[in-house]
Write a protein that holds these residues in place. Structure first.
Motif, PDB file in Angstrom:
ATOM      1  N   ALA A   1       0.923  -1.086   0.049  1.00  0.00           N
ATOM      2  CA  ALA A   1      -0.174  -0.108   0.124  1.00  0.00           C
ATOM      3  C   ALA A   1       0.772   1.119   0.080  1.00  0.00           C
ATOM      4  CB  ALA A   1      -0.857   0.157   1.217  1.00  0.00           C
ATOM      5  N   LEU A   2       0.619   2.219  -1.002  1.00  0.00           N
ATOM      6  CA  LEU A   2       1.318   3.374  -1.024  1.00  0.00           C
ATOM      7  C   LEU A   2       0.442   4.408  -0.418  1.00  0.00           C
ATOM      8  CD1 LEU A   2       2.757   3.293  -4.420  1.00  0.00           C
ATOM      9  CD2 LEU A   2       3.764   2.355  -2.427  1.00  0.00           C
ATOM     10  N   ASN A   3       0.676   5.111   0.745  1.00  0.00           N
ATOM     11  CA  ASN A   3      -0.248   5.970   1.573  1.00  0.00           C
ATOM     12  C   ASN A   3       0.551   7.383   1.559  1.00  0.00           C
ATOM     13  OD1 ASN A   3      -0.706   3.162   2.684  1.00  0.00           O
ATOM     14  ND2 ASN A   3      -2.741   4.375   3.015  1.00  0.00           N
ATOM     15  N   THR A   4       0.007   8.234   1.033  1.00  0.00           N
ATOM     16  CA  THR A   4       0.423   9.794   1.028  1.00  0.00           C
ATOM     17  C   THR A   4      -0.198  10.180   2.474  1.00  0.00           C
ATOM     18  OG1 THR A   4       0.212   9.929  -1.196  1.00  0.00           O
ATOM     19  CG2 THR A   4       0.489  12.000   0.118  1.00  0.00           C
ATOM     20  N   VAL A   5       0.895  10.617   3.336  1.00  0.00           N
ATOM     21  CA  VAL A   5       0.663  11.053   4.570  1.00  0.00           C
ATOM     22  C   VAL A   5       1.052  12.464   4.984  1.00  0.00           C
ATOM     23  CG1 VAL A   5       0.390   8.488   5.390  1.00  0.00           C
ATOM     24  CG2 VAL A   5       2.777   9.883   5.534  1.00  0.00           C
ATOM     25  N   GLY A   6       0.888  12.849   6.223  1.00  0.00           N
ATOM     26  CA  GLY A   6       1.330  14.173   6.866  1.00  0.00           C
ATOM     27  C   GLY A   6       2.424  13.541   8.129  1.00  0.00           C
ATOM     28  N   GLY A   7       3.514  14.341   8.070  1.00  0.00           N
ATOM     29  CA  GLY A   7       4.411  13.954   9.106  1.00  0.00           C
ATOM     30  C   GLY A   7       4.196  14.622  10.430  1.00  0.00           C
ATOM     31  N   ILE A   8       4.386  13.956  11.596  1.00  0.00           N
ATOM     32  CA  ILE A   8       4.095  14.347  13.034  1.00  0.00           C
ATOM     33  C   ILE A   8       5.322  14.695  13.743  1.00  0.00           C
ATOM     34  CG2 ILE A   8       2.933  14.132  15.064  1.00  0.00           C
ATOM     35  CD1 ILE A   8       0.791  12.722  13.760  1.00  0.00           C
ATOM     36  N   THR A   9       6.195  13.617  13.768  1.00  0.00           N
ATOM     37  CA  THR A   9       7.643  13.688  14.697  1.00  0.00           C
ATOM     38  C   THR A   9       8.714  13.899  13.420  1.00  0.00           C
ATOM     39  OG1 THR A   9       7.683  11.322  14.379  1.00  0.00           O
ATOM     40  CG2 THR A   9       6.489  12.069  16.438  1.00  0.00           C
ATOM     41  N   GLU A  10       9.823  14.084  14.212  1.00  0.00           N
ATOM     42  CA  GLU A  10      11.152  14.850  13.768  1.00  0.00           C
ATOM     43  C   GLU A  10      11.328  13.975  12.293  1.00  0.00           C
ATOM     44  OE1 GLU A  10      14.423  15.320  16.086  1.00  0.00           O
ATOM     45  OE2 GLU A  10      13.701  13.730  17.516  1.00  0.00           O
ATOM     46  N   HIS A  11      11.475  12.673  12.463  1.00  0.00           N
ATOM     47  CA  HIS A  11      12.171  11.984  11.640  1.00  0.00           C
ATOM     48  C   HIS A  11      11.247  11.613  10.402  1.00  0.00           C
ATOM     49  CE1 HIS A  11      15.608  11.173  13.953  1.00  0.00           C
ATOM     50  NE2 HIS A  11      14.744  10.605  15.158  1.00  0.00           N
ATOM     51  N   PHE A  12      10.259  12.345  10.451  1.00  0.00           N
ATOM     52  CA  PHE A  12       9.041  11.988   9.377  1.00  0.00           C
ATOM     53  C   PHE A  12       8.669  13.262   8.492  1.00  0.00           C
ATOM     54  CE2 PHE A  12       9.042   8.555  12.269  1.00  0.00           C
ATOM     55  CZ  PHE A  12       9.112   7.422  11.400  1.00  0.00           C
ATOM     56  N   GLY A  13       9.513  14.011   8.142  1.00  0.00           N
ATOM     57  CA  GLY A  13       9.180  15.300   7.309  1.00  0.00           C
ATOM     58  C   GLY A  13       8.987  15.242   6.193  1.00  0.00           C
ATOM     59  N   PRO A  14       8.648  16.246   5.089  1.00  0.00           N
ATOM     60  CA  PRO A  14       8.213  16.129   3.992  1.00  0.00           C
ATOM     61  C   PRO A  14       9.193  15.533   3.167  1.00  0.00           C
ATOM     62  CG  PRO A  14       7.415  18.037   4.775  1.00  0.00           C
ATOM     63  CD  PRO A  14       8.084  17.862   5.716  1.00  0.00           C
ATOM     64  N   ARG A  15       8.788  14.604   2.123  1.00  0.00           N
ATOM     65  CA  ARG A  15       9.618  13.779   1.183  1.00  0.00           C
ATOM     66  C   ARG A  15      10.532  12.505   2.023  1.00  0.00           C
ATOM     67  NH1 ARG A  15      11.837  18.166  -3.379  1.00  0.00           N
ATOM     68  NH2 ARG A  15       9.736  19.296  -3.537  1.00  0.00           N
ATOM     69  N   VAL A  16      10.231  12.264   2.852  1.00  0.00           N
ATOM     70  CA  VAL A  16      10.623  10.919   3.545  1.00  0.00           C
ATOM     71  C   VAL A  16       9.356   9.807   3.155  1.00  0.00           C
ATOM     72  CG1 VAL A  16      10.604   9.675   5.747  1.00  0.00           C
ATOM     73  CG2 VAL A  16      11.546  12.098   5.806  1.00  0.00           C
ATOM     74  N   LEU A  17      10.035   8.695   2.862  1.00  0.00           N
ATOM     75  CA  LEU A  17       9.453   7.408   2.537  1.00  0.00           C
ATOM     76  C   LEU A  17       9.643   6.525   3.781  1.00  0.00           C
ATOM     77  CD1 LEU A  17       8.092   6.305   0.014  1.00  0.00           C
ATOM     78  CD2 LEU A  17      10.186   5.268  -0.494  1.00  0.00           C
ATOM     79  N   ALA A  18       8.578   6.198   4.239  1.00  0.00           N
ATOM     80  CA  ALA A  18       8.631   5.344   5.566  1.00  0.00           C
ATOM     81  C   ALA A  18       7.915   4.116   5.514  1.00  0.00           C
ATOM     82  CB  ALA A  18       8.043   6.380   6.764  1.00  0.00           C
ATOM     83  N   CYS A  19       8.411   2.955   6.443  1.00  0.00           N
ATOM     84  CA  CYS A  19       7.744   1.588   6.282  1.00  0.00           C
ATOM     85  C   CYS A  19       7.161   1.448   7.579  1.00  0.00           C
ATOM     86  CB  CYS A  19       8.605   0.624   5.718  1.00  0.00           C
ATOM     87  SG  CYS A  19       7.821  -0.815   5.673  1.00  0.00           S
ATOM     88  N   PRO A  20       5.972   1.978   7.908  1.00  0.00           N
ATOM     89  CA  PRO A  20       5.613   1.819   9.419  1.00  0.00           C
ATOM     90  C   PRO A  20       5.250   0.507   9.745  1.00  0.00           C
ATOM     91  CG  PRO A  20       3.740   2.600   7.995  1.00  0.00           C
ATOM     92  CD  PRO A  20       4.907   2.611   7.045  1.00  0.00           C
ATOM     93  N   ASP A  21       5.370   0.206  11.080  1.00  0.00           N
ATOM     94  CA  ASP A  21       5.284  -1.059  11.750  1.00  0.00           C
ATOM     95  C   ASP A  21       3.864  -1.099  12.679  1.00  0.00           C
ATOM     96  OD1 ASP A  21       6.292   0.473  13.848  1.00  0.00           O
ATOM     97  OD2 ASP A  21       7.981  -1.063  14.289  1.00  0.00           O
TER      98      ASP A  21
END
Length: 248
Positions: free
Chosen positions: A85-105
């Protein structure tokens, strides 16, 4: 039914999969109704990959009106067993700013009123699926390995908070989510993840951070132009990552 190495569900700003060749289109009907649009099946780096635009290819479906059950059932019907799943999101904490690609757990569900289980259908068994780890650990591991092989920078972990939408959140709502432990905020992570579990599909998320959530950035108004520009930048390495994942 052909062998599908991987199915990809695209979110806001991702309405097709770049570098997908030899594409065929499938209009699939399910017992849960019609999915968001046609499923495009093609070849990506030698692997057969399916793609479905979650909001429709013209972004016509708001998050609370998406037929999540039909989307996942349709992908399963054409032969997919693994879903990214590709999900476009907003970032809340410092390591998840704009243009970051993350794989949440992890994730927290703040949605309401959505059909969130297969058990709504008359005559179906009542399912109490284990959901302690909402994303399939083995598939997550393979996503991280594919990112390493392809050189795509990926933030490992994080908690996705799923909100109702389609409006964006207030500063106070995001402050509460931060206290709850959320790193990311989006509108489509649930019930998609839990329905995949009920259907027995392997499921993982790549969260594309498009903007700072309310109260987390510089205070400027969030615009769609900014969102789409950040999604494009963060998505540049996705075809290679997805192709490598499909091989695994």
């Amino acid at each position: 039914m052909e062998h599908i190495s991987l199915a990809v569900i695209g979110g806001t700003g991702v309405y097709k999969l770049a570098q997908l060749d030899d594409v065929s289109s499938h209009q699939v009907e399910t017992r849960y109704g019609t999915p968001s649009g046609p499923i495009r099946v093609g070849t990506l780096l030698g692997q057969r990959v399916a793609f479905l635009a979650r909001h429709g290819e013209g972004h016509s479906l708001p998050p609370h009106k998406i037929n999540y059950r039909a989307n996942l059932a349709a992908l399963q019907q054409i032969g997919a067993q693994r879903v990214l799943a590709l999900n476009t999101v907003g970032g809340i904490t410092e390591h998840f700013g704009p243009r970051v690609l993350a794989c949440p757990d992890q994730l927290i569900d703040y949605t309401w009123g959505r059909i969130s289980t297969l058990c709504d259908e008359p005559g179906t068994d009542v399912l109490h699926v284990d959901f302690g780890h909402p994303y399939t650990p083995m598939l997550r591991s393979k996503v991280l390995a594919a990112a390493k092989v392809t050189g795509v920078r990926l933030q490992d972990g994080g908690c996705y908070g799923a909100t109702q939408g389609p409006r964006l959140e207030t500063n106070a709502e995001i402050a509460r989510m931060r206290r709850d432990g959320c790193d990311l905020v989006g509108m489509t992570g649930m019930p998609e993840a839990s329905l995949a579990r009920e259907l027995g599909l392997d499921y993982a998320c790549l969260a594309i951070v498009a903007n700072w959530a309310a109260g987390c950035g510089d205070g400027d108004e969030i615009t769609m132009a900014e969102v789409l520009a950040n999604v494009d930048a963060a998505s540049s390495g996705l075809p290679e990552l997805i192709g490598e994942l499909a091989r695994g």
